[in-house]
Design a protein around this motif. Structure first.
Motif, mmCIF file in Angstrom:
data_model
loop_
_atom_site.group_PDB
_atom_site.id
_atom_site.type_symbol
_atom_site.label_atom_id
_atom_site.label_comp_id
_atom_site.label_asym_id
_atom_site.label_seq_id
_atom_site.Cartn_x
_atom_site.Cartn_y
_atom_site.Cartn_z
ATOM 1 N N TRP A 78 0.851 -1.189 0.000
ATOM 2 C CA TRP A 78 0.000 0.000 0.000
ATOM 3 C C TRP A 78 0.878 1.227 0.000
ATOM 4 O O TRP A 78 1.927 1.267 0.619
ATOM 5 C CB TRP A 78 -0.892 0.063 1.225
ATOM 6 N N GLY A 79 0.419 2.271 -0.642
ATOM 7 C CA GLY A 79 1.212 3.483 -0.621
ATOM 8 C C GLY A 79 0.478 4.590 -1.336
ATOM 9 O O GLY A 79 -0.689 4.475 -1.696
ATOM 10 N N GLY A 80 1.184 5.695 -1.532
ATOM 11 C CA GLY A 80 0.592 6.783 -2.282
ATOM 12 C C GLY A 80 -0.468 7.529 -1.496
ATOM 13 O O GLY A 80 -0.679 7.301 -0.312
ATOM 14 N N PHE A 81 -1.159 8.380 -2.220
ATOM 15 C CA PHE A 81 -2.114 9.263 -1.576
ATOM 16 C C PHE A 81 -3.258 8.491 -0.938
ATOM 17 O O PHE A 81 -3.817 8.907 0.071
ATOM 18 C CB PHE A 81 -2.659 10.259 -2.598
ATOM 19 N N THR A 82 -3.601 7.345 -1.522
ATOM 20 C CA THR A 82 -4.683 6.568 -0.935
ATOM 21 C C THR A 82 -4.292 6.077 0.458
ATOM 22 O O THR A 82 -5.158 5.925 1.329
ATOM 23 C CB THR A 82 -5.052 5.373 -1.837
ATOM 24 N N LEU A 83 -3.004 5.858 0.676
ATOM 25 C CA LEU A 83 -2.578 5.471 2.019
ATOM 26 C C LEU A 83 -2.812 6.612 3.001
ATOM 27 O O LEU A 83 -3.318 6.409 4.107
ATOM 28 C CB LEU A 83 -1.099 5.074 2.008
ATOM 29 N N ASN A 84 -2.467 7.841 2.589
ATOM 30 C CA ASN A 84 -2.742 8.993 3.441
ATOM 31 C C ASN A 84 -4.230 9.085 3.763
ATOM 32 O O ASN A 84 -4.621 9.308 4.904
ATOM 33 C CB ASN A 84 -2.324 10.303 2.757
ATOM 34 N N ILE A 85 -5.047 8.918 2.724
ATOM 35 C CA ILE A 85 -6.496 9.051 2.930
ATOM 36 C C ILE A 85 -6.996 8.001 3.915
ATOM 37 O O ILE A 85 -7.757 8.301 4.832
ATOM 38 C CB ILE A 85 -7.256 8.936 1.600
ATOM 39 N N PHE A 86 -6.563 6.750 3.736
ATOM 40 C CA PHE A 86 -7.091 5.692 4.608
ATOM 41 C C PHE A 86 -6.594 5.840 6.030
ATOM 42 O O PHE A 86 -7.341 5.644 6.972
ATOM 43 C CB PHE A 86 -6.737 4.321 4.058
ATOM 44 N N LEU A 87 -5.308 6.157 6.212
ATOM 45 C CA LEU A 87 -4.799 6.370 7.563
ATOM 46 C C LEU A 87 -5.569 7.488 8.250
ATOM 47 O O LEU A 87 -5.955 7.378 9.414
ATOM 48 C CB LEU A 87 -3.309 6.738 7.520
ATOM 49 N N ALA A 88 -5.794 8.582 7.500
ATOM 50 C CA ALA A 88 -6.485 9.717 8.108
ATOM 51 C C ALA A 88 -7.937 9.379 8.420
ATOM 52 O O ALA A 88 -8.435 9.675 9.506
ATOM 53 C CB ALA A 88 -6.407 10.931 7.191
ATOM 54 N N THR A 89 -8.630 8.772 7.456
ATOM 55 C CA THR A 89 -10.049 8.465 7.675
ATOM 56 C C THR A 89 -10.228 7.522 8.850
ATOM 57 O O THR A 89 -11.049 7.748 9.733
ATOM 58 C CB THR A 89 -10.666 7.817 6.421
ATOM 59 N N GLY A 90 -9.435 6.442 8.850
ATOM 60 C CA GLY A 90 -9.531 5.512 9.970
ATOM 61 C C GLY A 90 -9.192 6.185 11.277
ATOM 62 O O GLY A 90 -9.889 6.016 12.279
ATOM 63 N N GLY A 91 -8.117 7.008 11.264
ATOM 64 C CA GLY A 91 -7.731 7.718 12.469
ATOM 65 C C GLY A 91 -8.837 8.616 12.969
ATOM 66 O O GLY A 91 -9.147 8.660 14.154
ATOM 67 N N ILE A 92 -9.465 9.358 12.038
ATOM 68 C CA ILE A 92 -10.543 10.261 12.414
ATOM 69 C C ILE A 92 -11.708 9.495 13.012
ATOM 70 O O ILE A 92 -12.262 9.864 14.047
ATOM 71 C CB ILE A 92 -11.022 11.039 11.161
ATOM 72 N N LEU A 93 -12.116 8.411 12.353
ATOM 73 C CA LEU A 93 -13.285 7.664 12.817
ATOM 74 C C LEU A 93 -13.064 7.092 14.207
ATOM 75 O O LEU A 93 -13.994 6.977 14.989
ATOM 76 C CB LEU A 93 -13.622 6.539 11.833
ATOM 77 N N MET A 94 -11.814 6.714 14.529
ATOM 78 C CA MET A 94 -11.559 6.174 15.850
ATOM 79 C C MET A 94 -11.274 7.288 16.859
ATOM 80 O O MET A 94 -11.627 7.180 18.027
ATOM 81 C CB MET A 94 -10.352 5.221 15.812
ATOM 82 N N ALA A 95 -10.631 8.371 16.407
ATOM 83 C CA ALA A 95 -10.203 9.389 17.377
ATOM 84 C C ALA A 95 -11.385 10.097 18.009
ATOM 85 O O ALA A 95 -11.314 10.508 19.165
ATOM 86 C CB ALA A 95 -9.283 10.417 16.706
ATOM 87 N N LEU A 96 -12.467 10.265 17.273
ATOM 88 C CA LEU A 96 -13.591 11.015 17.846
ATOM 89 C C LEU A 96 -14.227 10.283 19.025
ATOM 90 O O LEU A 96 -14.336 10.846 20.118
ATOM 91 C CB LEU A 96 -14.615 11.327 16.752
ATOM 92 N N PRO A 97 -14.645 9.009 18.873
ATOM 93 C CA PRO A 97 -15.209 8.344 20.056
ATOM 94 C C PRO A 97 -14.204 8.158 21.188
ATOM 95 O O PRO A 97 -14.547 8.353 22.357
ATOM 96 C CB PRO A 97 -15.698 6.995 19.523
#
Lengths: 366, 253
Positions: free
Chosen positions: A155-174
């Protein structure tokens, strides 16, 4: 006695409304204002044409190799040739449709919030946001339903940034919400560990935390278990962001007037009912600008995973610049492209946040 | 303990030797009084006298350090379960309304019945609309609190408490934050409520209301109950100097 008739409303004079009036009032209202306006026009005329020439008029758009790059303007050929890696990393090209499906699903979940009727929105939104990270991981990793296994290292590239961020956001809020509630708890056994953990994760640079995660997390599990590099990065980024989010939410909780807590108590609501029904909806709404700010920062922080050897977009760009076939010095094109990709996504996030704020604006201030 | 001090069946609220401190500050000094079922009590006094603090002890929004408080036969102590069950029976109306701004008026009213009394939504909404009509603003059901005037908001707040069918209603300066022309509409609702036999404790400066509705008026100053009497002798024949001074100050206008 005659009934009170208010005088008729007249239209405003022409010179005070419309575009001409705006220009007069905002750009040319005084000598100083006029001077600044003229100076700005001059500045723009000096800066913009060279940029346009470099980026568009003299740029090379078509071709496949270094030889197609003339030295005049930007060589977008470079970006074009590396585009696939910049976006998808080393993910096998014939399997990239799986990444596209996950991206599309993410867009679908977000748009559902705008398209669905109100009563369905909440429940469907909640379940889909919770299920999304797991479903995404499953699809991307593969190994079932005939999907070929693709190791996380590809995995790599911009999609990696997007997935790390999205997953991080979804978990960080709760996680942040519970952490913030823990910090405000009356029970010392909950409050003190919450404070300590928040301050640890906030007080240490993210790079250090990523290194610590790479080295220390394996120690918590039995010897020999290989914890996926990506998972380690994801856990550490999430905890780091959750600590920030906890403080953001704590600020929101403090902004709720004491009377709201008291009215909820007086009705006989229990602690969790009070939080879920009354306090958290208001606290989260107040904190939206702050929360989105933290998300945007998290999104950009995902570039740091290049330190532990995950090839997100910035590291792909750096590698490409050092590739022996592309030694024409295309640093500017590379960084402009990466910056543009981030800027577009962050701008979209800002606009979504503004639309959420407007929708929730129920005339709060009483 | 002598039988004289045992709470009797018709007693709604019994305060015995109640003392409260904020840190070192002695804010309630040896409060003793009893409220019978169906009684209407008005509490008045200068600001800082502890009147709000005292009624907030009754639904345990404030805690006390010494003495005893028995509400509807239940001793108020540290037990959490007790507190929530008492709060269901005691409604409170606040000076600053404290409506939930992110919910519509009807949602404000149905929140308690649905989540605390576990009522079905339809039944809760019927009850909500019934009380909204009682306070004469049924057309505002789907608006948000921010869109209503102060007087309307306070009437909604009263309706919200009534939806829980409480046995006791506490009012903490309900009209103090209202424009003068809106005070009457709220007081009218409270008078109607009193006429129906609701046990009421009201902290207020509206002496006209006290004269009309109260069974007893209590004067508090510096944390203690100074004088307590029926309205007629209270206003016309104040016994203590402090009460005489207070009445001369507030009955100017």
């Amino acid at each position: 006695m005659s009934k009170f008739e208010p005088s008729p409303s007249l239209p405003a004079p022409i010179s005070t409304i419309g575009p001409i009036a705006w220009v007069r009032k905002n750009l040319f209202s005084s000598i100083a204002n006029t001077a600044v306006t003229l100076f700005c026009i001059y500045l723009l005329s000096v800066i913009i044409p060279p940029i346009l020439e470099w980026a568009f008029f003299n740029a090379d758009w078509s071709g496949t190799t270094e030889a197609d790059c003339s030295k005049d303007g930007a060589c977008w050929v470079f970006i074009g040739a590396w585009f696939n890696q910049l976006i998808y990393g080393d993910y096998p090209i014939d399997q990239q449709w799986r990444i596209n499906i996950v991206l599309f699903a993410l867009l679908a979940i977000i748009s559902m919030q705008y398209l669905l009727p109100d009563d369905k929105k909440k429940t469907i939104g909640l379940y889909s946001f919770i299920a999304f990270p797991f479903v995404a991981m499953a699809i991307l990793y593969g190994g079932f339903l005939g999907l070929e296994v693709v190791d996380n290292n590809y995995w790599g590239g911009f999609t990696l940034n997007i997935f790390l961020a999205t997953g991080g956001i979804l978990m960080a809020l709760p996680i942040g919400v519970f952490w913030a509630l823990g910090r405000r708890s009356d029970m010392p056994l909950i409050r003190i560990p919450s404070i300590i953990s928040i301050e640890v994760f906030r007080g240490v640079p993210l790079i250090t935390i990523l290194f610590m995660g790479s080295v220390m997390l394996p120690l918590f599990f039995s010897a020999g278990t290989e914890i996926d590099k990506l998972l380690r990065a994801f856990i550490m980024i999430t905890l780091f962001q959750s600590a920030y989010m906890a403080e953001v939410i704590r600020g929101g909780l403090q902004a709720i007037p004491q009377g709201q807590y008291e009215a909820a108590d007086a009705l006989g609501l229990g602690y969790w009912q009070k939080m879920y029904l009354i306090i958290l909806p208001q606290a989260l709404k107040i904190s939206i600008p702050n929360i989105v700010n933290t998300f945007i920062a998290l999104f950009k922080d995902t570039t740091l995973v290049l330190i532990i050897g995950l090839f997100e977009i910035l590291s792909v760009s750096n590698n490409a610049l050092q590739n022996s076939k592309w030694l024409g010095g295309h640093h500017i094109e590379g960084y402009v492209f990466v910056a543009l990709m981030f800027w577009v996504c962050c701008f979209i996030m800002s606009r979504i946040s503004v639309s959420i704020e407007e929708k929730l604006n129920t005339g709060h201030k009483r | 303990m002598d039988t004289q001090n045992q709470p009797k069946n018709e007693d709604s609220i019994v305060l015995t030797g109640l003392n409260k401190w904020y840190g070192n500050f002695h804010v309630l000094k040896n409060i003793n009084f009893t409220v019978k079922k169906g009684e209407r009590i008005v509490i008045c006094g200068p600001s800082g006298s502890g009147k709000s603090t005292m009624i907030r002890c009754i639904n345990r929004l404030e805690e006390f350090q010494k003495g005893s408080l028995v509400v509807d036969g239940v001793a108020m102590n540290e037990d959490i379960k007790n507190i929530e069950s008492i709060r269901r029976e005691v409604g409170m109306v606040f000076q600053h309304f404290n409506l939930f701004p992110h919910l519509t008026i009807l949602e404000n009213l149905t929140l308690g019945p649905i989540w605390v009394k576990k009522m079905a939504k339809r039944e809760a909404e019927e009850i909500g609309m019934k009380y909204l009509e009682r306070v004469k603003i049924p057309d505002q059901a789907n608006k948000f609190p921010g869109q209503l005037s102060g007087g309307q908001q306070q009437r909604v707040a009263i309706a919200r408490s009534l939806c829980m069918s409480p046995k006791i209603m506490l009012f903490d300066e309900p009209t103090s934050a209202l424009d003068p022309e809106m005070i009457k509409e709220v007081l009218d609702v409270m008078v109607e409520l009193a006429d129906e036999g609701m046990t009421m404790l009201c902290v207020t400066h509206e002496m006209g209301f006290a004269k009309t509705v109260a069974d007893r008026v209590i004067f508090m100053d510096a944390g203690e109950i100074v004088e307590e009497n029926k309205p007629e002798p209270f206003f016309n024949n104040p016994q203590s100097d402090r009460l005489q001074l207070f009445l001369s100050q507030i009955l100017q206008h």
